[in-house]
Design a protein around this motif. Structure first.
Motif, PDB file in Angstrom:
ATOM      1  N   LYS A 100     -21.470  19.084  -8.789  1.00  0.00           N
ATOM      2  CA  LYS A 100     -21.777  20.009  -9.450  1.00  0.00           C
ATOM      3  C   LYS A 100     -23.178  20.743  -8.771  1.00  0.00           C
ATOM      4  O   LYS A 100     -24.185  20.043  -8.739  1.00  0.00           O
ATOM      5  CB  LYS A 100     -22.306  19.906 -11.024  1.00  0.00           C
ATOM      6  CG  LYS A 100     -22.470  20.962 -11.857  1.00  0.00           C
ATOM      7  CD  LYS A 100     -22.702  20.528 -13.278  1.00  0.00           C
ATOM      8  CE  LYS A 100     -22.641  21.825 -14.240  1.00  0.00           C
ATOM      9  NZ  LYS A 100     -23.084  21.287 -15.584  1.00  0.00           N
ATOM     10  N   GLY A 145     -14.100  21.807  -3.328  1.00  0.00           N
ATOM     11  CA  GLY A 145     -13.796  20.894  -4.750  1.00  0.00           C
ATOM     12  C   GLY A 145     -15.226  21.055  -5.515  1.00  0.00           C
ATOM     13  O   GLY A 145     -15.210  19.863  -6.265  1.00  0.00           O
ATOM     14  N   HIS A 146     -16.194  21.609  -5.157  1.00  0.00           N
ATOM     15  CA  HIS A 146     -17.183  21.503  -6.169  1.00  0.00           C
ATOM     16  C   HIS A 146     -17.162  22.598  -7.343  1.00  0.00           C
ATOM     17  O   HIS A 146     -16.742  23.643  -7.228  1.00  0.00           O
ATOM     18  CB  HIS A 146     -18.455  21.823  -5.212  1.00  0.00           C
ATOM     19  CG  HIS A 146     -18.362  20.710  -4.092  1.00  0.00           C
ATOM     20  ND1 HIS A 146     -18.809  19.380  -4.231  1.00  0.00           N
ATOM     21  CD2 HIS A 146     -18.346  20.731  -2.703  1.00  0.00           C
ATOM     22  CE1 HIS A 146     -18.808  18.813  -3.169  1.00  0.00           C
ATOM     23  NE2 HIS A 146     -18.444  19.688  -2.008  1.00  0.00           N
ATOM     24  N   GLU A 147     -17.918  22.073  -8.303  1.00  0.00           N
ATOM     25  CA  GLU A 147     -18.140  23.090  -9.656  1.00  0.00           C
ATOM     26  C   GLU A 147     -19.367  23.825  -9.093  1.00  0.00           C
ATOM     27  O   GLU A 147     -20.602  23.279  -8.782  1.00  0.00           O
ATOM     28  CB  GLU A 147     -18.299  22.513 -10.798  1.00  0.00           C
ATOM     29  CG  GLU A 147     -18.660  23.211 -11.890  1.00  0.00           C
ATOM     30  CD  GLU A 147     -18.887  22.334 -13.275  1.00  0.00           C
ATOM     31  OE1 GLU A 147     -19.319  23.130 -14.464  1.00  0.00           O
ATOM     32  OE2 GLU A 147     -18.738  21.291 -13.235  1.00  0.00           O
ATOM     33  N   VAL A 148     -19.568  25.148  -9.112  1.00  0.00           N
ATOM     34  CA  VAL A 148     -20.631  25.742  -9.119  1.00  0.00           C
ATOM     35  C   VAL A 148     -21.298  26.580 -10.234  1.00  0.00           C
ATOM     36  O   VAL A 148     -20.260  27.135 -10.984  1.00  0.00           O
ATOM     37  CB  VAL A 148     -20.407  26.995  -8.161  1.00  0.00           C
ATOM     38  CG1 VAL A 148     -21.646  27.970  -7.927  1.00  0.00           C
ATOM     39  CG2 VAL A 148     -19.755  26.591  -6.606  1.00  0.00           C
ATOM     40  N   ASP A 191     -23.749  29.329 -11.523  1.00  0.00           N
ATOM     41  CA  ASP A 191     -24.657  30.522 -11.028  1.00  0.00           C
ATOM     42  C   ASP A 191     -25.639  30.880 -12.090  1.00  0.00           C
ATOM     43  O   ASP A 191     -25.417  31.216 -12.822  1.00  0.00           O
ATOM     44  CB  ASP A 191     -23.587  31.814 -10.788  1.00  0.00           C
ATOM     45  CG  ASP A 191     -24.227  32.861 -10.060  1.00  0.00           C
ATOM     46  OD1 ASP A 191     -25.582  32.881  -9.972  1.00  0.00           O
ATOM     47  OD2 ASP A 191     -23.526  33.649  -9.533  1.00  0.00           O
ATOM     48  N   LYS A 207     -20.192  31.109  -3.138  1.00  0.00           N
ATOM     49  CA  LYS A 207     -19.656  30.617  -4.303  1.00  0.00           C
ATOM     50  C   LYS A 207     -17.986  30.094  -4.202  1.00  0.00           C
ATOM     51  O   LYS A 207     -17.713  28.886  -4.608  1.00  0.00           O
ATOM     52  CB  LYS A 207     -19.728  31.519  -5.780  1.00  0.00           C
ATOM     53  CG  LYS A 207     -21.285  31.344  -6.115  1.00  0.00           C
ATOM     54  CD  LYS A 207     -21.474  32.066  -7.416  1.00  0.00           C
ATOM     55  CE  LYS A 207     -20.449  32.889  -8.188  1.00  0.00           C
ATOM     56  NZ  LYS A 207     -20.620  33.967  -9.181  1.00  0.00           N
ATOM     57  N   PRO A 208     -17.164  31.156  -3.878  1.00  0.00           N
ATOM     58  CA  PRO A 208     -15.822  30.662  -3.753  1.00  0.00           C
ATOM     59  C   PRO A 208     -15.618  29.565  -2.593  1.00  0.00           C
ATOM     60  O   PRO A 208     -14.617  28.709  -2.755  1.00  0.00           O
ATOM     61  CB  PRO A 208     -15.182  31.832  -3.337  1.00  0.00           C
ATOM     62  CG  PRO A 208     -15.990  32.965  -3.089  1.00  0.00           C
ATOM     63  CD  PRO A 208     -17.349  32.492  -3.602  1.00  0.00           C
ATOM     64  N   GLN A 233     -21.783  29.133   5.775  1.00  0.00           N
ATOM     65  CA  GLN A 233     -20.576  28.212   5.021  1.00  0.00           C
ATOM     66  C   GLN A 233     -20.535  26.973   5.956  1.00  0.00           C
ATOM     67  O   GLN A 233     -20.595  25.797   5.356  1.00  0.00           O
ATOM     68  CB  GLN A 233     -19.323  28.742   5.178  1.00  0.00           C
ATOM     69  CG  GLN A 233     -19.013  30.016   4.370  1.00  0.00           C
ATOM     70  CD  GLN A 233     -17.608  30.657   4.511  1.00  0.00           C
ATOM     71  OE1 GLN A 233     -16.719  30.430   5.690  1.00  0.00           O
ATOM     72  NE2 GLN A 233     -17.313  31.315   3.666  1.00  0.00           N
ATOM     73  N   ILE A 291     -17.729  27.115  -1.819  1.00  0.00           N
ATOM     74  CA  ILE A 291     -18.172  25.918  -2.212  1.00  0.00           C
ATOM     75  C   ILE A 291     -16.907  25.475  -2.966  1.00  0.00           C
ATOM     76  O   ILE A 291     -16.675  24.293  -3.271  1.00  0.00           O
ATOM     77  CB  ILE A 291     -19.414  25.917  -2.889  1.00  0.00           C
ATOM     78  CG1 ILE A 291     -20.686  26.367  -1.749  1.00  0.00           C
ATOM     79  CG2 ILE A 291     -19.748  24.761  -3.664  1.00  0.00           C
ATOM     80  CD1 ILE A 291     -21.839  26.684  -2.258  1.00  0.00           C
ATOM     81  N   GLU A 292     -16.519  26.254  -4.027  1.00  0.00           N
ATOM     82  CA  GLU A 292     -15.511  25.802  -4.947  1.00  0.00           C
ATOM     83  C   GLU A 292     -14.200  25.311  -4.266  1.00  0.00           C
ATOM     84  O   GLU A 292     -13.617  24.401  -4.512  1.00  0.00           O
ATOM     85  CB  GLU A 292     -15.117  26.938  -5.796  1.00  0.00           C
ATOM     86  CG  GLU A 292     -16.235  27.100  -6.912  1.00  0.00           C
ATOM     87  CD  GLU A 292     -16.201  28.504  -7.784  1.00  0.00           C
ATOM     88  OE1 GLU A 292     -16.597  28.583  -8.702  1.00  0.00           O
ATOM     89  OE2 GLU A 292     -15.444  29.381  -7.375  1.00  0.00           O
ATOM     90  N   SER A 293     -13.853  25.908  -3.244  1.00  0.00           N
ATOM     91  CA  SER A 293     -12.652  25.511  -2.271  1.00  0.00           C
ATOM     92  C   SER A 293     -13.019  24.125  -1.718  1.00  0.00           C
ATOM     93  O   SER A 293     -12.030  23.591  -1.294  1.00  0.00           O
ATOM     94  CB  SER A 293     -12.464  26.509  -1.099  1.00  0.00           C
ATOM     95  OG  SER A 293     -13.104  26.425   0.013  1.00  0.00           O
TER      96      SER A 293
END
Length: 152
Positions: free
Chosen positions: A2, A26-29, A31, A19-20, A117, A22-24
């Motif tokens: 997280k 496999g993490h939860e973001v 904000d 954000k997208p 990134q 980091i989510e790609s």
């Protein structure tokens, strides 16, 4: 993992681009703002993210402002935070391996989205080396924090 994220008006665009990504990975973001170009005070957003990290509500934090400097200074005032301002790939890896940094600071006006990134990916994937000398140094940083902490 997280990840708590925060930015001021000079960093929100890079935050929104990361954000997208980091989510790609496999993490939860989560904000914590800001989400517009209206002038805001970076310490407010640094505090929100850092409190989430030290409370255990987030595993790590990422802060973004124009240069990353202000966010780094504010973040490192929070006991338990080891925030690193990173502009290159070598430092992204080293700050995790040697300093066990738990918050990453970036400058939107310093690094572009592609480099940002790569920095974030390396920083999130690199483990703390956990070596005795590194643990000892982190212990000394903690001792400084304790020595100069103001207790009510």
């Amino acid at each position: 993992m997280k990840i708590a994220m925060g930015a001021d008006h000079a960093g929100y665009r890079l935050k929104d681009e990361l954000k997208p990504f980091i989510e790609s990975l496999g993490h939860e973001v989560v904000d914590y703002g800001c989400n517009c170009a209206d002038s805001v005070d970076y310490p407010d957003y640094a505090l929100k993210v850092c409190e989430e990290v030290v409370s255990g509500g987030a595993d790590k934090g990422i802060l973004i402002c124009g240069t990353g400097i202000g966010m780094t200074i504010a973040a490192n005032k929070v006991p338990g935070i080891r925030c690193a301002l990173v502009n290159d790939l070598f430092s992204a890896k080293a700050t995790r391996e040697h300093n066990d940094s738990n918050v990453l600071s970036l400058g939107e006006r310093v690094v572009g989205p592609g480099v940002a990134q790569e920095i974030v990916k390396i920083w999130l994937e690199t483990e703390f080396s956990n070596g005795e000398r590194h643990l000892g140094r982190i212990g000394k940083v903690k001792a400084l924090e304790d020595k100069y902490a103001i207790h009510p």
